[in-house]
Scaffold this motif. Structure first.
Motif, PDB file in Angstrom:
ATOM      1  N   TYR A  21     -29.272 -70.846   0.893  1.00  0.00           N
ATOM      2  CA  TYR A  21     -28.774 -70.834  -0.468  1.00  0.00           C
ATOM      3  C   TYR A  21     -29.738 -71.569  -1.396  1.00  0.00           C
ATOM      4  O   TYR A  21     -30.676 -72.238  -0.955  1.00  0.00           O
ATOM      5  N   THR A  22     -29.491 -71.439  -2.698  1.00  0.00           N
ATOM      6  CA  THR A  22     -30.227 -72.154  -3.727  1.00  0.00           C
ATOM      7  C   THR A  22     -29.356 -73.316  -4.194  1.00  0.00           C
ATOM      8  O   THR A  22     -28.185 -73.129  -4.490  1.00  0.00           O
ATOM      9  N   ASP A  23     -29.925 -74.512  -4.272  1.00  0.00           N
ATOM     10  CA  ASP A  23     -29.109 -75.660  -4.676  1.00  0.00           C
ATOM     11  C   ASP A  23     -28.833 -75.649  -6.176  1.00  0.00           C
ATOM     12  O   ASP A  23     -29.468 -74.925  -6.954  1.00  0.00           O
ATOM     13  N   LEU A  24     -27.832 -76.415  -6.588  1.00  0.00           N
ATOM     14  CA  LEU A  24     -27.388 -76.438  -7.978  1.00  0.00           C
ATOM     15  C   LEU A  24     -28.504 -76.857  -8.926  1.00  0.00           C
ATOM     16  O   LEU A  24     -28.658 -76.264 -10.006  1.00  0.00           O
ATOM     17  N   VAL A  51     -30.722 -73.911  -9.576  1.00  0.00           N
ATOM     18  CA  VAL A  51     -30.038 -72.925 -10.422  1.00  0.00           C
ATOM     19  C   VAL A  51     -30.113 -73.378 -11.879  1.00  0.00           C
ATOM     20  O   VAL A  51     -30.532 -72.620 -12.765  1.00  0.00           O
ATOM     21  N   THR A  65     -19.631 -80.040  -6.334  1.00  0.00           N
ATOM     22  CA  THR A  65     -20.976 -79.460  -6.350  1.00  0.00           C
ATOM     23  C   THR A  65     -20.951 -78.000  -5.926  1.00  0.00           C
ATOM     24  O   THR A  65     -21.580 -77.148  -6.555  1.00  0.00           O
ATOM     25  N   TYR A  66     -20.248 -77.696  -4.840  1.00  0.00           N
ATOM     26  CA  TYR A  66     -20.141 -76.304  -4.387  1.00  0.00           C
ATOM     27  C   TYR A  66     -19.581 -75.416  -5.490  1.00  0.00           C
ATOM     28  O   TYR A  66     -20.133 -74.362  -5.803  1.00  0.00           O
ATOM     29  N   LYS A 119     -19.320 -75.931  -8.728  1.00  0.00           N
ATOM     30  CA  LYS A 119     -20.172 -75.840  -9.914  1.00  0.00           C
ATOM     31  C   LYS A 119     -21.261 -74.796  -9.689  1.00  0.00           C
ATOM     32  O   LYS A 119     -21.527 -73.969 -10.564  1.00  0.00           O
ATOM     33  N   ARG A 120     -21.861 -74.807  -8.523  1.00  0.00           N
ATOM     34  CA  ARG A 120     -22.919 -73.828  -8.224  1.00  0.00           C
ATOM     35  C   ARG A 120     -22.351 -72.421  -8.176  1.00  0.00           C
ATOM     36  O   ARG A 120     -22.865 -71.503  -8.809  1.00  0.00           O
ATOM     37  N   TYR A 121     -21.285 -72.240  -7.421  1.00  0.00           N
ATOM     38  CA  TYR A 121     -20.714 -70.904  -7.265  1.00  0.00           C
ATOM     39  C   TYR A 121     -20.162 -70.357  -8.571  1.00  0.00           C
ATOM     40  O   TYR A 121     -20.358 -69.188  -8.891  1.00  0.00           O
ATOM     41  N   CYS A 130     -23.080 -69.521 -11.074  1.00  0.00           N
ATOM     42  CA  CYS A 130     -23.772 -68.298 -10.658  1.00  0.00           C
ATOM     43  C   CYS A 130     -22.900 -67.065 -10.886  1.00  0.00           C
ATOM     44  O   CYS A 130     -23.387 -66.024 -11.336  1.00  0.00           O
ATOM     45  N   SER A 187     -26.849 -66.984  -5.561  1.00  0.00           N
ATOM     46  CA  SER A 187     -27.479 -68.235  -5.138  1.00  0.00           C
ATOM     47  C   SER A 187     -27.528 -68.368  -3.622  1.00  0.00           C
ATOM     48  O   SER A 187     -27.959 -69.383  -3.102  1.00  0.00           O
TER      49      SER A 187
END
Length: 173
Positions: free
Chosen positions: A35-38, A41, A107-108, A110-112, A115, A122
């Protein structure tokens, strides 16, 4: 999803920005996927969004039932906005205390959610990975029952939530 009364200018600018988003590097290792980290991104999309006068913010909020959630909002300098709120999953990592578990969930999501809102990927696509696709198929009924949604997981928030659930479920065993 909620929005301001008008989003015409926002969507016009967003379409231009979205056309410039590069493919993100999947260079971090998760639970059987990359995956790509926050940070990557954000540092990738922020200058492109800013070029078109679009910003974003993510805030921790509480749902009516008292559960924590993340709200992601895209906005422009004309005051137009769109936002969506996603509940945080319960996380119980094998290492770490309650605060670290909550931080991981934040964190998970926020990233998901960022994206999903931006329409970018991501992490790896399970259709290109037979092992991930098998795991997805085995757990589809769980997701469908939990969210009562159609099979729309391709580049969707539902699929992102599913992956968060699966990654956290693996840490419990």
């Amino acid at each position: 999803m909620k929005q301001s009364e008008s989003i015409t200018k926002l969507l016009e600018s967003f379409c231009k920005a979205q056309g410039e988003f590069p493919t993100l590097p999947k260079d971090k290792n998760g639970y059987n996927y990359k995956y790509t980290d926050l940070d990557t991104v954000i540092s990738t999309v922020r200058p492109i969004l800013a070029k078109y006068n679009i910003g974003f913010m993510q805030s921790l909020t509480t749902l009516e039932n008292g559960n924590p959630a993340i709200t992601t909002r895209l906005f422009n300098n004309a005051g137009e906005w769109i936002e969506d709120t996603t509940p945080l999953p319960n996380v119980s990592l094998s290492k770490g205390n309650a605060a670290q578990n909550t931080g991981a969930a934040i964190t998970y999501m926020k990233r998901y959610t960022l994206c999903a809102m931006l329409g970018i990927s991501s992490d790896e696509d399970p259709d290109g990975n037979p092992e991930l696709n098998k795991k997805h198929s085995e757990n589809w009924n769980y997701l469908n029952n939990l969210f009562n949604c159609p099979r729309c997981y391709s580049s969707s928030l539902c699929y992102s939530i599913y992956k968060v659930h699966r990654s956290h479920q693996r840490t419990l065993t």
